[in-house]
Design a protein around this motif. Sequence first.
Motif: not given
Length: 371
Positions: A240-253
């Motif tokens: 959970q600490e570095r999840m945004c650094e993964n290549s499959d990280y994505r965001e939704y509205s």
Amino acid sequence: MKPRTLTRQEMYDLVWSKPMTQLALEFDISDVGLRKICKAAKVPTPGIGYWAKLANGKAVAKMELPTLYSFQSQLVYIGGGSPNRYGYIDEPDRTDEEWAVLELPPPPVFPETLEEIRSQIEKLVPLIAIPKKMGKPHPITARLLAYDVDIAKERHYWYKPKYQHPNGQKLINALNSFFIYFESLGFLVKINGPRSQALSVNMDGKYHFFRFVCFDDGNHFYRKKSGSGMTYGFSWTGNQERMCENSDYREYSEITPEVLRDLAIELLMDIEERKRSSVEWVHQRLVHKKRDAIQRIEEKRTKAAIRRRKDTERLIEKRMELMRQALKDMKKPNERSSANRQACLGRQPCRQRPRLETPKESRRKFDDLEC
């Protein structure tokens, strides 16, 4: 108990051919344990009273073997041989000689391409509905809500509640639908730790971790927004600490049924790819084990031949040394004999003693003197 691996069809034919108690004796396990194995493999078993009714000639109903998805396991493991939680396989112990003569199976061939599998999965996976109001929560959902209540009670704590604000409630509602859908496919949904709350779905001992978070819960120390208007973040990871650094990280509205469907298709395709890689890896492992066994046997033979040659050379050298010593010993008596002869030849001739006169010679000599 000897480990055995059967197909679901073979297991289905066995459990419907004889009572479970008799079959359990053949596998050297309890009938309760065998029934649990069948349940996990989704192999139906006869109910109570089935064999008694069949023996009395009464009509009985036989349940059909359900068809599984392509990504679900078609094998039943009894007493070992199944992949464990770390992905390794319990292989039987074999000697190098057994590996060398082992007949290898043909290389795996997949009748359908990954594109065809994706097409099938897209047809099978429906839109995962997200109700406005949660009904009966999934057991994992209930645990998440309980953890959230415990965290809210602790003041000055590093973690913040995740599902007590409006967007967090939408997230937990979507997660509940996500859990129920995957459990209906035969997956085991798990949560690891009341603090980290790492979520995972398990199929055949393989864990697929994921993180679905909301940016409004105050836990911004382990993720960041990459765009404006985004409310939720997702990644296939347990960190959970570095999840945004993964290549499959994505965001939704927003979290919609289409989003959950796309995530389900992505996971099922990943499972299919891992399954194919695992099958190819197992075949390559057998090939390498046989090759290494043959190589070790050849090395042993080479070392044994070298050792025998060296032993033979040492034996020959020892015999030659003994022969040389014997020749030396044979020469010593001859040298003493020749030395004695040479000593005898070098001596002075011995003086001869005066010869005594015979009586006849003495009388003749006396007569000569008288004359």
